[in-house]
Design a protein around this motif. Structure first.
Motif, short mmCIF file in Angstrom:
data_model
loop_
_atom_site.label_atom_id
_atom_site.label_comp_id
_atom_site.label_asym_id
_atom_site.label_seq_id
_atom_site.Cartn_x
_atom_site.Cartn_y
_atom_site.Cartn_z
N TYR A 108 20.96 15.59 -0.96
CA TYR A 108 21.33 16.73 -1.80
C TYR A 108 22.84 16.93 -1.79
O TYR A 108 23.46 17.11 -2.83
N ILE A 116 30.02 17.27 -8.90
CA ILE A 116 31.21 18.12 -9.03
C ILE A 116 32.46 17.27 -9.19
O ILE A 116 33.33 17.58 -10.00
N ARG A 124 35.95 17.33 -4.27
CA ARG A 124 35.50 18.58 -3.68
C ARG A 124 35.88 18.62 -2.20
O ARG A 124 35.66 17.65 -1.48
N ILE A 181 24.84 34.73 -6.75
CA ILE A 181 24.14 34.41 -5.51
C ILE A 181 24.12 35.61 -4.59
O ILE A 181 23.09 35.96 -4.01
N SER B 11 26.46 34.42 1.51
CA SER B 11 26.48 34.06 0.09
C SER B 11 27.59 33.05 -0.21
O SER B 11 27.43 32.18 -1.07
N LEU B 12 28.71 33.13 0.52
CA LEU B 12 29.80 32.17 0.30
C LEU B 12 29.38 30.78 0.77
O LEU B 12 29.70 29.77 0.12
N ALA B 14 26.30 29.68 0.95
CA ALA B 14 25.31 29.18 -0.01
C ALA B 14 26.00 28.66 -1.27
O ALA B 14 25.68 27.58 -1.77
N ALA B 15 26.98 29.42 -1.74
CA ALA B 15 27.70 29.01 -2.95
C ALA B 15 28.48 27.72 -2.70
O ALA B 15 28.56 26.85 -3.57
N PHE B 16 29.03 27.59 -1.51
CA PHE B 16 29.75 26.36 -1.18
C PHE B 16 28.79 25.17 -1.11
O PHE B 16 29.07 24.11 -1.66
N ALA B 17 27.64 25.38 -0.45
CA ALA B 17 26.65 24.30 -0.36
C ALA B 17 26.17 23.89 -1.75
O ALA B 17 25.96 22.70 -2.02
N ALA B 18 26.00 24.87 -2.64
CA ALA B 18 25.53 24.57 -4.00
C ALA B 18 26.65 24.04 -4.88
O ALA B 18 26.40 23.59 -5.99
N GLY B 19 27.88 24.09 -4.37
CA GLY B 19 29.00 23.52 -5.12
C GLY B 19 29.49 24.37 -6.26
O GLY B 19 30.03 23.84 -7.23
N VAL B 20 29.33 25.69 -6.18
CA VAL B 20 29.77 26.52 -7.30
C VAL B 20 31.03 27.32 -7.00
O VAL B 20 31.46 28.11 -7.84
N LEU B 21 31.60 27.14 -5.83
CA LEU B 21 32.84 27.86 -5.53
C LEU B 21 34.02 27.20 -6.23
O LEU B 21 34.12 25.99 -6.27
#
Ligand SMILES: [Zn+2]
Lengths: 211, 211
Positions: A108, A116, A124, A181, B11-12, B14-21
């Motif tokens: 994942y 990204i 990244r 989130i 939440s940060l 999670a956002a980092f893991a999901a690659g949306v930061l």
């Protein structure tokens, strides 16, 4: 999800792992065999086993393509990413540590990084590899706990309401912003929190042991 | 040994893991994870959920030649991207952003210095050097600001921040940080909006100094 159990004797390093396991795990019988994917990944890592890699490809490539297409890539680009991710799995196999991460979690991360990098044309930032060059003593009991957690997590996902499950899926597919989130994930994350908590305590333990 | 007491919100991670930061924030979170085993564990737990989403998601049919094409490339030589390790007080994500060089400091006046690592439409991230005992010029934020301490410490209305501590501030915070006595305070700071320094420089000069 029908994870079949492999004949461990066909995978030398997994066999090794089990021998070690029988010594340590006299207190916790009976030791279930490790999953096909973990056994294959260890065989790829330790023996550059192409047959094991082909099995991993069969399992993950269709899932990766579905995953990548859901997060916005067209079919052609999706296959490019799938190929790229699977080649990275082969090349970076030495970084895989079954006592820390499930194969699916490891892949994942590679997939999200790759998507990204392509999207933003920049690399990244990734956390420092604190354990670079460390020789991982395969502790079979830890590997099995990781595997069990993966099953718990999947079960926890299935138990979410459809709405909550959609939110979680969107979040990890990269479809929610950080703001979304933090406002929308509270509830579903709370629901799977006990599972994560379990894993967290274990992970902290493993990480601190490794330092 | 001072323990880290200010961590990243879930939440940060999670956002980092999901690659949306956005890149500036991703760099700070990656750096905090590099210094903090607790947040690393949480981050890896989020990867595990991402893995479960990948694992239980829908599959897509692959082109018939994708597997063969991938397997045939296993032995292709690749030039690996340069890898950077930790250097002194800088965790590897910062060293990578500096491309392995030492920071090029620019004076902000009164002994304070900055070294901009990147800036653009996604925000900016820079290193700040604040002499001991000196206030970081009074400022307020338009958006979110992340500050990670790499050396020394600072204190503000919300508490004391030492090496490894991460402060998350938003526009509602007027916090007047001040470097503590002792070593100069060096921070990694990211923001998604231009900072407005009230005390130090007239606003007109801001573009010139890029603060
Ligand atoms: Zn932390």
């Amino acid at each position: 999800m029908g994870m079949s159990m492999i004949d461990l004797y066909s995978v030398p390093s997994a066999h090794l792992l089990c021998c070690r396991a029988t010594k340590d795990m006299s207190k916790v019988p009976p030791a279930p065999p490790i999953s096909t994917q973990t056994a294959c990944m260890i065989a790829v890592r330790d023996n550059r086993d192409r047959a094991a890699f082909a099995l991993l490809f069969d399992h993950f490539a269709p899932r990766l393509k579905g995953f990548v297409m859901r997060s916005g890539s067209g079919a052609a680009q999706a296959e490019e990413i799938v190929q790229d991710v699977m080649l990275t799995v082969w090349r970076k196999a030495d970084q895989f540590d079954p006592a820390r991460a499930q194969v699916s979690a490891w892949i994942y991360q590679i997939a999200r990084n790759r998507q990204i990098d392509l999207l933003r044309k920049e690399r990244r930032p990734v956390p420092e590899d604190l354990f670079k060059g460390a020789v991982f003593e395969p502790d079979a009991s830890e590997v099995l706990v990781v595997e069990q957690e993966a099953e718990y997590l999947k079960a926890a996902l299935r138990q979410l309401s459809p709405e909550q499950r959609t939110i979680v899926e969107k979040a990890y597919l990269g479809e929610l912003t950080h703001q979304e989130i933090s406002t929308e994930m509270g509830l579903p994350l709370g629901t799977i929190k006990s599972r994560i908590r379990l894993g967290l305590d274990r992970l902290r333990h493993v990480l601190k042991d490794m330092r | 040994m001072n323990a880290i007491t200010h961590h990243s919100p879930d939440s940060l991670l999670a956002a980092f893991a999901a690659g949306v930061l956005e890149h500036p924030f991703a760099l700070v979170v990656a750096s905090h994870i590099s210094m903090c085993l607790d947040c690393r564990a949480t981050f890896e737990a989020h990867l595990a959920i991402g893995g479960a989403v990948l694992e239980s998601g829908a599959t897509a049919v692959l082109s018939s030649d994708l597997k063969g094409a991938t397997l045939s490339q296993l032995d292709h030589p690749v030039t690996p991207r340069p890898e950077y390790g930790r250097k002194g007080i800088f965790p590897s994500p910062v060293v990578e952003a500096l491309k392995g060089q030492t920071p090029r400091w620019k004076s902000l006046g009164m002994g304070a210095r900055q070294s901009i690592l990147s800036q653009g439409s996604e925000g900016s991230v820079r290193l700040l050097y604040i002499p001991p005992g000196q206030a970081v010029p009074d400022h307020s934020h338009n958006g979110m600001e992340l500050t990670l301490v790499l050396q020394g410490s600072f204190s503000d209305s919300t508490g004391r921040f030492g090496v490894g501590d991460l402060e998350v501030a938003d526009h509602s915070l007027e916090h007047s940080p001040k470097a503590d006595d002792g070593a100069a305070c060096i921070c990694l700071a990211a923001t998604d909006a231009p900072l407005r320094f009230a005390a130090l420089l007239p606003r007109l000069l801001q573009p010139l100094f890029r603060i």
